[in-house]
Scaffold this active site. Structure first.
Site, PDB file in Angstrom:
ATOM      1  N   TYR A 155       0.830  -1.205   0.000  1.00 13.96           N
ATOM      2  CA  TYR A 155       0.000   0.000   0.000  1.00 13.96           C
ATOM      3  C   TYR A 155       0.866   1.257   0.000  1.00 13.96           C
ATOM      4  CZ  TYR A 155      -3.246   3.545   1.841  1.00 13.96           C
ATOM      5  OH  TYR A 155      -3.981   4.697   2.033  1.00 13.96           O
ATOM      6  N   HIS A 173      -2.429  16.291  -0.321  1.00 16.13           N
ATOM      7  CA  HIS A 173      -2.766  16.192   1.093  1.00 16.13           C
ATOM      8  C   HIS A 173      -2.516  17.496   1.846  1.00 16.13           C
ATOM      9  CE1 HIS A 173      -3.064  12.027   0.092  1.00 16.13           C
ATOM     10  NE2 HIS A 173      -3.172  11.607   1.332  1.00 16.13           N
ATOM     11  N   ASN A 190       1.585  10.082   7.038  1.00 18.38           N
ATOM     12  CA  ASN A 190       0.713   9.246   7.872  1.00 18.38           C
ATOM     13  C   ASN A 190       1.319   8.981   9.242  1.00 18.38           C
ATOM     14  OD1 ASN A 190       2.520   7.107   7.648  1.00 18.38           O
ATOM     15  ND2 ASN A 190       1.178   5.841   6.387  1.00 18.38           N
ATOM     16  N   ARG A 250     -14.050  22.737  49.393  1.00 18.81           N
ATOM     17  CA  ARG A 250     -13.659  21.516  50.100  1.00 18.81           C
ATOM     18  C   ARG A 250     -13.366  20.342  49.178  1.00 18.81           C
ATOM     19  NH1 ARG A 250     -18.691  18.343  51.124  1.00 18.81           N
ATOM     20  NH2 ARG A 250     -20.460  19.756  50.835  1.00 18.81           N
TER      21      ARG A 250
END
Length: 541
Positions: free
Chosen positions: A52, A82, A191, A277
């Protein structure tokens, strides 16, 4: 001191140190791992092993085979397509943190980029020549790293010495050549989770500093409001198992142990309101969340987060193309951090409201000198309430936003980077809220009707404030004081707790006189420094 990436991965404190300006260096063994991974990619290309993003398209195009002649174009085009970020650019620290986390990831030796590419990123970091990275537009991690990587090929823009340069100009001035990306490098550059991991390291550092301030400021408000020290009793707190709660309880006891104001208030009430408190419980719970977040971030830095991952030997290369680039765990951790900090800040605003409300404080209305003609901190509390509301919106979990991208191929999104950006925004808002409470608590000391000594610790903190800011008498825009207080909290820690406290001499229990003061302000970039800037610079340094 240089941060060294060796056989051991960096931890979040290392990333924060590089973000603040420390140099990052790779050892020879780290470079050797990067070279070995590159050798594997080259073997994958030569042997035609389907991988890939190496010899296929990306996203929904993962089944489209790319020939060896097209693999350079694939890598180059991934950056161009991108780089889709929008909005104002990230700050210098945020950009440095992301770059440091990316280099750390490449140094695992499973990404497959060349050493020359990593050296390009190192050179940009060393010169503090930082890519211009739009903050928004990513559902995960892609666009931020793409804008950083653009500079490596001579595209995009940088900020250097106050000047905006093109990527090509920046490389030329550094004596570097634009790189022609090879197989897999485009995908490796964009990535993985370095983006969210770098931002998360910054969020941890800033949140930790904010929680230290939250304890200190809460001690001042608690003292002014005559709280009951039993809220921090060690035996009582030990019934609840929480390291953070125990730590905050010890810090509050150390801060308030010798308070004459609290001695005078002893037994006044059976129970204080919850915003007083439960300081140890709420602040302690937030510290426990930060500890868990730190563990997640360190695990992320120790993990290989590429898709695909390369492994094996040159004779038998392996490719793992699954989902390690998805940052589900760190997205959830960032959402938790944002919610924890938002809760601490929300309670700070409730204490602030008590300080300005004469019905519960015993102090002049709105901490104003000569009420009627002066509003004091009335509207500053409005600002704090507005920021609390903004935090509430920003603390909604990004990790549940979901969405579908890439033609149904990427049909589950964790929104990790947006979660980190939201956490950073919540921390900044919360620092402003605490800054307002800090000013109000100092003002309350000036108007305190009980003649008794302050605790040594709160006296030290009060003295630090009054060194740079006089009491407020509606004689200047209060926003200027708020800006100074914010910078005090954002840029440095409070006096340390527990431990020896600085001596500030005899206490002056009289109220300071009201004299007109010049306005304090935040200076625009490039503006000439003023006398007030020297006060800001002196704080927390």
């Amino acid at each position: 001191m240089a941060v060294i990436r060796s056989e051991r991965p960096l931890v979040w404190r290392d990333i924060a140190a590089v973000a603040a300006g420390e140099p990052l260096q790779l050892t020879d063994t780290a470079r050797a791992r990067i070279r070995a991974a590159r050798d594997l990619v080259e073997q994958i290309v030569v042997r035609g092993i389907r991988a890939y993003g190496v010899n296929t398209g990306v996203g929904a195009l993962c089944d489209v085979v790319v020939s060896p002649a097209e693999q350079h174009d694939l890598s180059h085009n991934i950056l161009m397509s991108h780089a889709v970020g929008v909005g104002a650019p990230l700050g210098a620290q945020e950009t440095r943190a992301i770059m440091a986390a990316a280099i750390n990831n490449f140094a695992h030796g499973h990404s497959g980029v060349r050493v020359e590419l990593v050296a390009q990123l190192e050179a940009l970091l060393e010169a503090d020549c930082l890519p211009e990275v739009p903050a928004f537009g990513s559902v995960g991690y892609l666009s931020h790293m793409a804008h950083i990587a653009l500079v490596c090929v001579g595209a995009g823009h940088v900020r250097w010495h106050g000047e905006r340069l093109s990527g090509a100009q920046a490389l030329e001035r550094l004596g570097l050549q634009p790189l022609a990306l090879q197989a897999k490098e485009g995908l490796s550059l964009v990535n993985g989770t370095p983006c969210v991991t770098g931002l998360a390291a910054l969020a941890l550092e800033r949140a930790q500093r904010l929680l230290d301030w939250a304890d200190a400021v809460a001690a001042m408000s608690f003292e002014n409001l005559g709280g009951q020290l039993a809220a921090f009793d060690a035996q009582s707190l030990a019934y609840r198992v929480s390291p953070g709660l125990a730590q905050v309880g010890a810090r509050m006891r150390a801060a308030l142990a010798d308070s004459g104001l609290l001695a005078a208030a002893l037994g006044r009430r059976t129970q204080d309101p919850l915003s007083m408190r439960t300081i140890a419980h709420v602040h302690g719970a937030a510290r426990d969340v930060l500890a868990a977040t730190a563990e997640v971030v360190n695990r992320e830095l120790a993990s290989v987060t590429d898709n695909p991952i390369v492994d094996g030997t040159p004779d038998a290369p392996q490719v793992f193309s699954q989902a390690h680039a998805v940052g589900a765990s760190i997205a959830l951790a960032m959402d938790s951090t944002a919610a924890a900090v938002a809760q601490v800040a929300a309670m700070a605003e409730r204490r602030l409201d008590r300080l300005v409300n004469p019905l519960v404080s015993g102090l002049p209305a709105f901490l104003a000198h000569a009420g009627g003609t002066r509003s004091g901190f009335m509207i500053a509390q409005y600002t704090a309430a507005s920021l609390v509301a903004q935090n509430r919106r920003d603390a909604a979990p990004a990790s549940l936003d979901g969405g579908v991208t890439s033609g149904l191929q990427e049909d589950h999104l964790c929104h990790a980077t947006p979660a980190a950006l939201k956490a950073l925004a919540v921390i900044e808002n919360s620092s402003r809220i605490l800054g307002i409470e800090l000013l109000a608590a100092a003002q309350a000391y000036d108007l305190q009707p009980v003649v008794a000594i302050r605790a040594s610790y709160t006296e030290a903190l009060y003295g630090r404030i009054r060194t740079v800011l006089p009491t407020y008498c509606d004689d200047r825009p209060l926003a200027g004081d708020m800006s100074v207080a914010f910078r005090m909290i954002a840029d440095g820690g409070p006096p340390p707790l527990p431990g020896p406290l600085d001596a500030h001499g005899p206490l002056d229990l009289e109220r300071p006189a009201c004299t007109p003061q010049p306005a304090l302000h935040e200076v625009a970039p490039g503006a000439a420094p003023s006398a007030n800037d020297a006060l800001v610079d002196a704080i927390g340094r």
